[in-house]
Design an enzyme around this catalytic site. Sequence first.
Site, PDB file in Angstrom:
ATOM      1  N   GLY A 228     -17.764  -7.053  97.767  1.00 36.39           N
ATOM      2  CA  GLY A 228     -17.667  -7.228  99.213  1.00 36.39           C
ATOM      3  C   GLY A 228     -16.245  -6.994  99.668  1.00 36.39           C
ATOM      4  O   GLY A 228     -15.475  -6.310  98.983  1.00 36.39           O
ATOM      5  N   THR A 230     -12.254  -7.496 100.775  1.00 37.33           N
ATOM      6  CA  THR A 230     -11.083  -8.105 100.146  1.00 37.33           C
ATOM      7  C   THR A 230     -10.846  -9.507 100.707  1.00 37.33           C
ATOM      8  O   THR A 230     -10.523 -10.439  99.958  1.00 37.33           O
ATOM      9  CB  THR A 230      -9.844  -7.206 100.376  1.00 37.33           C
ATOM     10  OG1 THR A 230     -10.135  -5.918  99.806  1.00 37.33           O
ATOM     11  CG2 THR A 230      -8.600  -7.768  99.724  1.00 37.33           C
ATOM     12  N   ALA A 231     -11.060  -9.670 102.019  1.00 39.53           N
ATOM     13  CA  ALA A 231     -10.822 -10.983 102.635  1.00 39.53           C
ATOM     14  C   ALA A 231     -11.728 -12.039 101.999  1.00 39.53           C
ATOM     15  O   ALA A 231     -11.267 -13.139 101.639  1.00 39.53           O
ATOM     16  CB  ALA A 231     -11.069 -10.902 104.140  1.00 39.53           C
ATOM     17  N   GLU A 250     -15.218  -6.908  93.009  1.00 42.19           N
ATOM     18  CA  GLU A 250     -15.223  -5.489  93.412  1.00 42.19           C
ATOM     19  C   GLU A 250     -15.056  -5.475  94.925  1.00 42.19           C
ATOM     20  O   GLU A 250     -15.998  -5.805  95.659  1.00 42.19           O
ATOM     21  CB  GLU A 250     -16.550  -4.828  93.019  1.00 42.19           C
ATOM     22  CG  GLU A 250     -16.795  -4.769  91.523  1.00 42.19           C
ATOM     23  CD  GLU A 250     -15.948  -3.728  90.810  1.00 42.19           C
ATOM     24  OE1 GLU A 250     -15.159  -3.020  91.465  1.00 42.19           O
ATOM     25  OE2 GLU A 250     -16.066  -3.637  89.579  1.00 42.19           O
ATOM     26  N   CYS A 284     -18.045   1.743  99.103  1.00 41.05           N
ATOM     27  CA  CYS A 284     -16.735   1.231  98.712  1.00 41.05           C
ATOM     28  C   CYS A 284     -15.808   2.368  98.318  1.00 41.05           C
ATOM     29  O   CYS A 284     -14.711   2.485  98.846  1.00 41.05           O
ATOM     30  CB  CYS A 284     -16.883   0.225  97.583  1.00 41.05           C
ATOM     31  SG  CYS A 284     -17.909   0.824  96.243  1.00 41.05           S
TER      32      CYS A 284
HETATM   33  P1  NAD Z   1     -18.420  -9.387 103.029  1.00 42.74           P
HETATM   34  O1  NAD Z   1     -17.253  -9.783 102.208  1.00 42.74           O
HETATM   35  O2  NAD Z   1     -18.418  -9.696 104.468  1.00 42.74           O
HETATM   36  O3  NAD Z   1     -19.765 -10.033 102.457  1.00 42.74           O
HETATM   37  C1  NAD Z   1     -20.170  -9.847 101.124  1.00 42.74           C
HETATM   38  C2  NAD Z   1     -20.967 -11.057 100.676  1.00 42.74           C
HETATM   39  O4  NAD Z   1     -20.121 -12.209 100.670  1.00 42.74           O
HETATM   40  C3  NAD Z   1     -22.151 -11.401 101.566  1.00 42.74           C
HETATM   41  O5  NAD Z   1     -23.240 -11.765 100.736  1.00 42.74           O
HETATM   42  C4  NAD Z   1     -21.627 -12.587 102.361  1.00 42.74           C
HETATM   43  O6  NAD Z   1     -22.655 -13.449 102.835  1.00 42.74           O
HETATM   44  C5  NAD Z   1     -20.768 -13.292 101.332  1.00 42.74           C
HETATM   45  N1  NAD Z   1     -19.746 -14.181 101.879  1.00 42.74           N
HETATM   46  C6  NAD Z   1     -19.211 -14.199 103.128  1.00 42.74           C
HETATM   47  N2  NAD Z   1     -18.281 -15.181 103.228  1.00 42.74           N
HETATM   48  C7  NAD Z   1     -18.217 -15.780 102.012  1.00 42.74           C
HETATM   49  C8  NAD Z   1     -17.420 -16.835 101.462  1.00 42.74           C
HETATM   50  N3  NAD Z   1     -16.494 -17.475 102.172  1.00 42.74           N
HETATM   51  N4  NAD Z   1     -17.600 -17.156 100.154  1.00 42.74           N
HETATM   52  C9  NAD Z   1     -18.497 -16.507  99.395  1.00 42.74           C
HETATM   53  N5  NAD Z   1     -19.285 -15.512  99.863  1.00 42.74           N
HETATM   54  C10 NAD Z   1     -19.154 -15.147 101.153  1.00 42.74           C
HETATM   55  O7  NAD Z   1     -18.584  -7.813 102.763  1.00 42.74           O
HETATM   56  P2  NAD Z   1     -19.667  -6.832 103.418  1.00 42.74           P
HETATM   57  O8  NAD Z   1     -19.253  -6.604 104.843  1.00 42.74           O
HETATM   58  O9  NAD Z   1     -21.035  -7.289 103.100  1.00 42.74           O
HETATM   59  O10 NAD Z   1     -19.423  -5.498 102.566  1.00 42.74           O
HETATM   60  C11 NAD Z   1     -18.504  -4.524 102.918  1.00 42.74           C
HETATM   61  C12 NAD Z   1     -17.267  -4.606 102.039  1.00 42.74           C
HETATM   62  O11 NAD Z   1     -17.623  -4.565 100.667  1.00 42.74           O
HETATM   63  C13 NAD Z   1     -16.331  -3.431 102.236  1.00 42.74           C
HETATM   64  O12 NAD Z   1     -14.998  -3.886 102.276  1.00 42.74           O
HETATM   65  C14 NAD Z   1     -16.536  -2.591 100.996  1.00 42.74           C
HETATM   66  O13 NAD Z   1     -15.470  -1.758 100.665  1.00 42.74           O
HETATM   67  C15 NAD Z   1     -16.808  -3.635  99.973  1.00 42.74           C
HETATM   68  N6  NAD Z   1     -17.533  -3.082  98.842  1.00 42.74           N
HETATM   69  C16 NAD Z   1     -16.883  -2.950  97.644  1.00 42.74           C
HETATM   70  C17 NAD Z   1     -17.526  -2.383  96.562  1.00 42.74           C
HETATM   71  C18 NAD Z   1     -16.826  -2.211  95.231  1.00 42.74           C
HETATM   72  O14 NAD Z   1     -17.489  -1.960  94.250  1.00 42.74           O
HETATM   73  N7  NAD Z   1     -15.537  -2.371  95.167  1.00 42.74           N
HETATM   74  C19 NAD Z   1     -18.856  -1.975  96.687  1.00 42.74           C
HETATM   75  C20 NAD Z   1     -19.498  -2.128  97.918  1.00 42.74           C
HETATM   76  C21 NAD Z   1     -18.821  -2.702  98.977  1.00 42.74           C
END
Ligand code: NAD
Length: 477
Positions: A228, A230-231, A250, A284
């Site tokens: 997901g 970076t934040a 990731e 990503c």
């Molecule tokens: P996100 O970080 O908003 O959410 C990802 C997941 O984290 C969701 O299931 C969400 O419910 C959960 N989440 C939210 N807040 C949380 C917390 N405080 N603690 C634990 N879990 C929490 O990301 P997104 O918008 O779903 O995805 C897009 C991002 O993911 C982009 O930055 C993309 O580059 C990245 N991404 C990275 C890869 C990689 O392999 N590096 C692959 C796909 C996506």
Amino acid sequence: MQRYIMTEPVFSMTINGQDYLGDGREAILNPATGQIVGYMPICTEEGLNEAVAAAKKAQLSWAKVSDAERRDSCNKIAAIVTEHAAELAELLVKEQGKPLKGLGAEFELGGCAAWAGYTSSLDMDVKVLKDDDEGRVEQHRVPVGVIGSITPWNWPLMIAIWHLVPAIRAGNTVVIKPSPNTPLSTLRMVELINTVLPKGVINAVSGGGHLGALMSAHEGIDKIVFTGSTATGKKIMKSAAGNLKRLTLELGGNDAGIILDDCDPAAIAEGLFWGAFINGGQTCAALKRLYVPDNLYDAVCAELVTLANNMPMGDGLDPTTALGPLQNKMQFDIVSELVEDAKTRGATILTGGEPLDRPGFFYPVTLVADIEAGARLVDEEQFGTALPIIRYTDIEDAIAQANSLDFGLAASVWSASRERAQTVAKRLEAGTVYINQHGALAPNVPFGGVKGSGIGVEFAQEGLNANTNIKIYNMVG
Ligand code: NAD
């Protein structure tokens, strides 16, 4: 199991092999139409505790199962996903928005089967580090325990498989939480997988960021595998400190692609286009900043504009669609804002630049020229259908700009000479540097980011090893 309310189904979580409905539900909307696809059940803290307890209990017996049986379970997952690929692909299109065809939902389901099958072929070998008159030292790989998997909304099923299969292959059990934007296909896939695995080995819970935060702080979870932003990755790292959870993170990327001055723009245009716009740029490791030398700038821009203007965008269920909508309102707003910021800085919009006038989160492919560092579209991850094309004169300057951000997932170099490209590739700070392509992934090639793009790798032997602890037997006598 799907229970119907009016015409839309309520999907079910799976805890200890049983359907679990939690407390309340949320409508999941089709990003192409705004219509309700189905309902996501909401997991309470008690529900999460039940899921973790089920996983913990199941892990004790799953760890004792023979390696051959665990290998076989990977193949069973590949088979059940393949058997239900048509149903899962349609659900994925409806909740995620991606096209059914091309590099879309059918492709994603193919990837699920390929990764699951490949994982069965990996080894959990014992290494003998010493064996002599003094004694014998063996290095074994043992499971970590219960793994919490938290996934995003861009490639929900493939990323779920990337987390789940190596985890169980190594003898762990899992609690997975899909993104609340695209939970339904994962809930259904886990339900199907539960028909071929012992109960409690894979459990699925659904809910928002609060549930993810409860997972990353949960004392019963031994490792978090997270894909997901970076934040969110940074928040997880903080809250995982309580029981020193192992982490694979990731995270986001802002991949630079650098074209060298010896390229033929027509020959590389299609690779550049799909490198940037696979899954509508919501990938990503997509190409998110393109650096082009003076001598090729106009020609590269012209080739990309021609491709963009001929790429059908629409509802993913239409078999002629090559690009779908953005997946959610938040992402739609981010892309719109970054393009507006570029306009106010005097950048040139070569094509696109305004949302499509139709229902759904449709934002056309938007190519932005005459833009430089400092613009949000260059410095931030757009994760959508807009690409900044940055002119450079000195390759040293392009390399410095590519490395200037706190991202390091992937990068690419484009050249007629592999040798020249490799010289530049060596200097780029990224987990993967592609040459004359961007974004290719394979189950036998480790993948992961450096800097703000993550910690650890997935795939291949290294990815499987990341689901284990090393245990040493040090023997004399
Ligand atoms: P996100 O970080 O908003 O959410 C990802 C997941 O984290 C969701 O299931 C969400 O419910 C959960 N989440 C939210 N807040 C949380 C917390 N405080 N603690 C634990 N879990 C929490 O990301 P997104 O918008 O779903 O995805 C897009 C991002 O993911 C982009 O930055 C993309 O580059 C990245 N991404 C990275 C890869 C990689 O392999 N590096 C692959 C796909 C996506």
